[in-house]
Design a protein around this motif. Structure first.
Motif, mmCIF file in Angstrom:
data_model
loop_
_atom_site.group_PDB
_atom_site.id
_atom_site.type_symbol
_atom_site.label_atom_id
_atom_site.label_comp_id
_atom_site.label_asym_id
_atom_site.label_seq_id
_atom_site.Cartn_x
_atom_site.Cartn_y
_atom_site.Cartn_z
ATOM 1 N N GLY A 203 -0.607 -5.633 -12.658
ATOM 2 C CA GLY A 203 -1.569 -5.849 -11.587
ATOM 3 C C GLY A 203 -1.386 -4.764 -10.546
ATOM 4 O O GLY A 203 -0.477 -4.845 -9.705
ATOM 5 N N HIS A 204 -2.187 -3.720 -10.616
ATOM 6 C CA HIS A 204 -2.014 -2.564 -9.750
ATOM 7 C C HIS A 204 -2.674 -2.774 -8.388
ATOM 8 O O HIS A 204 -3.695 -3.461 -8.277
ATOM 9 N N TYR A 235 -6.089 -4.751 -8.835
ATOM 10 C CA TYR A 235 -6.492 -5.875 -7.993
ATOM 11 C C TYR A 235 -7.325 -5.322 -6.830
ATOM 12 O O TYR A 235 -6.787 -4.713 -5.894
ATOM 13 N N SER A 236 -8.595 -5.533 -6.881
ATOM 14 C CA SER A 236 -9.500 -4.994 -5.865
ATOM 15 C C SER A 236 -9.142 -5.501 -4.473
ATOM 16 O O SER A 236 -8.949 -6.702 -4.267
ATOM 17 N N GLY A 237 -9.029 -4.581 -3.527
ATOM 18 C CA GLY A 237 -8.774 -4.947 -2.140
ATOM 19 C C GLY A 237 -7.336 -5.261 -1.808
ATOM 20 O O GLY A 237 -7.023 -5.609 -0.664
ATOM 21 N N GLY A 241 2.215 -3.416 -2.328
ATOM 22 C CA GLY A 241 3.104 -4.387 -1.699
ATOM 23 C C GLY A 241 2.471 -5.740 -1.455
ATOM 24 O O GLY A 241 3.022 -6.572 -0.729
ATOM 25 N N TYR A 242 1.366 -6.025 -2.105
ATOM 26 C CA TYR A 242 0.583 -7.227 -1.793
ATOM 27 C C TYR A 242 1.302 -8.543 -2.035
ATOM 28 O O TYR A 242 0.910 -9.574 -1.494
ATOM 29 N N THR A 243 2.362 -8.563 -2.830
ATOM 30 C CA THR A 243 3.076 -9.831 -3.069
ATOM 31 C C THR A 243 4.086 -10.164 -1.985
ATOM 32 O O THR A 243 4.589 -11.293 -1.941
ATOM 33 N N GLU A 253 -4.290 -13.894 -1.587
ATOM 34 C CA GLU A 253 -5.115 -14.090 -2.778
ATOM 35 C C GLU A 253 -4.558 -13.292 -3.961
ATOM 36 O O GLU A 253 -4.434 -13.809 -5.072
ATOM 37 N N ALA A 254 -4.202 -12.036 -3.709
ATOM 38 C CA ALA A 254 -3.665 -11.207 -4.781
ATOM 39 C C ALA A 254 -2.288 -11.690 -5.214
ATOM 40 O O ALA A 254 -1.959 -11.684 -6.404
ATOM 41 N N ALA A 255 -1.478 -12.115 -4.248
ATOM 42 C CA ALA A 255 -0.146 -12.614 -4.594
ATOM 43 C C ALA A 255 -0.233 -13.849 -5.486
ATOM 44 O O ALA A 255 0.506 -13.973 -6.473
ATOM 45 N N GLU A 256 -1.131 -14.765 -5.149
ATOM 46 C CA GLU A 256 -1.269 -15.977 -5.962
ATOM 47 C C GLU A 256 -1.852 -15.653 -7.338
ATOM 48 O O GLU A 256 -1.472 -16.270 -8.337
ATOM 49 N N ARG A 257 -2.746 -14.690 -7.389
ATOM 50 C CA ARG A 257 -3.263 -14.254 -8.694
ATOM 51 C C ARG A 257 -2.121 -13.723 -9.546
ATOM 52 O O ARG A 257 -2.014 -14.042 -10.742
#
Length: 276
Positions: A203-204, A235-237, A241-243, A253-257
């Motif tokens: 998941g980039h 992962y759009s948007g 470091g999104y997690t 949202e990205a972390a939960e995905r």
């Protein structure tokens, strides 16, 4: 951050935290010294559980990594998260000294961490990986059989190297907001995919200078050439470091995905039908 000082010496001894019943910090032998590692086990249930190695991001072992390890463990796994920067010092010594929930604080912490990241070359990482796999295998409660690995930021490179170095063991490999996975360097992680047998999920981060669209495409081609089952998406948007909920880059949202996709990867590769 937890007080991770005053640990016992190398070996199986460890200290259990009263407020994190299923999590402990252990010390394990590594090629160039002694490394700390977080170990997380399911909060409830007894028996043997598949093992997973979690590779931290550049900011090191800290409460957020512990939280993530415990969340994965509660899906029914024994999780080992090693301090891959053990050559540079203990986890508490290397902990970020700024408030990373601000962009300025995160940038300052990054500048402090980047020399350690650059110093962890493939020639150092590969012997370490052998030690992490052996340590996971020896943990109480870790089941024999295939293992999984997941990595974040520079840890995604370590996860891929682990799958390539131990194809007989690693059945599942996740990499999230990873950097430098497919470069022009002779030791680029993607070149080892020919040896891997795992199923992969990537998941980039969007608009990530360390893993741009061309690099994602190069990784995609390497996965296809190796005949591997893989998901390799942006992962759009979601920023690099999104997690990491303790930084300004966090995207819930990205972390939960990522957690959903990682759990599906681990459950379908490491558990039998009766365990699902």
């Amino acid at each position: 951050m937890r007080d991770w000082q005053n640990l016992p010496g190398p070996g199986p001894s460890s200290r259990r935290y009263p407020d994190a019943v299923s999590t402990e910090l252990i010390t394990i032998p590594a090629p160039d010294g002694t490394a700390e590692a977080i170990v997380a086990r399911p909060s409830s249930g007894e028996g043997l559980f598949p093992g997973v190695i979690l590779y931290m991001d550049a900011f090191g072992l800290r409460p957020r990594i512990e939280e993530m390890a415990q969340r994965i463990a509660d899906w029914g796994y024994v999780v080992l998260a090693p301090n891959v920067f053990y050559r540079e010092g203990a986890a508490a010594e290397l902990a970020p000294q700024t408030d990373m929930t601000t962009p300025e604080g995160r940038e300052a912490a990054g500048k402090a961490a980047f020399p350690r990241v650059r110093g962890l070359t493939a020639s150092k990482a590969l012997p370490d990986i052998d030690a992490w796999v052996a340590a996971l295998r020896g943990l109480p409660g870790a089941a024999p059989g295939p293992i999984g690995t997941t990595g974040y930021c520079m840890g995604a490179r370590l996860a891929v190297r682990t799958a390539a170095a131990h194809p007989e063991a690693v059945a599942a490999c996740g990499g999230f907001h990873g950097g430098g996975l497919a470069t022009d360097e002779a030791d680029s992680p993607h070149l080892g995919l020919r040896q891997a047998r795992a199923r992969f999920v990537f998941g980039h981060a969007d608009h990530d200078r360390s893993m741009g669209p061309e690099a994602v495409a190069r990784l995609d081609a390497a996965l296809a050439e190796a005949g591997l089952t893989a998901s390799n998406v942006i992962y759009s948007g979601a920023a690099h470091g999104y997690t990491m909920a303790d930084t300004s880059a966090y995207n819930e949202e990205a972390a939960e995905r990522h957690f959903r996709e990682l759990r599906e990867l681990l459950d379908t590769t490491l558990k039998g039908p009766a365990d699902l």
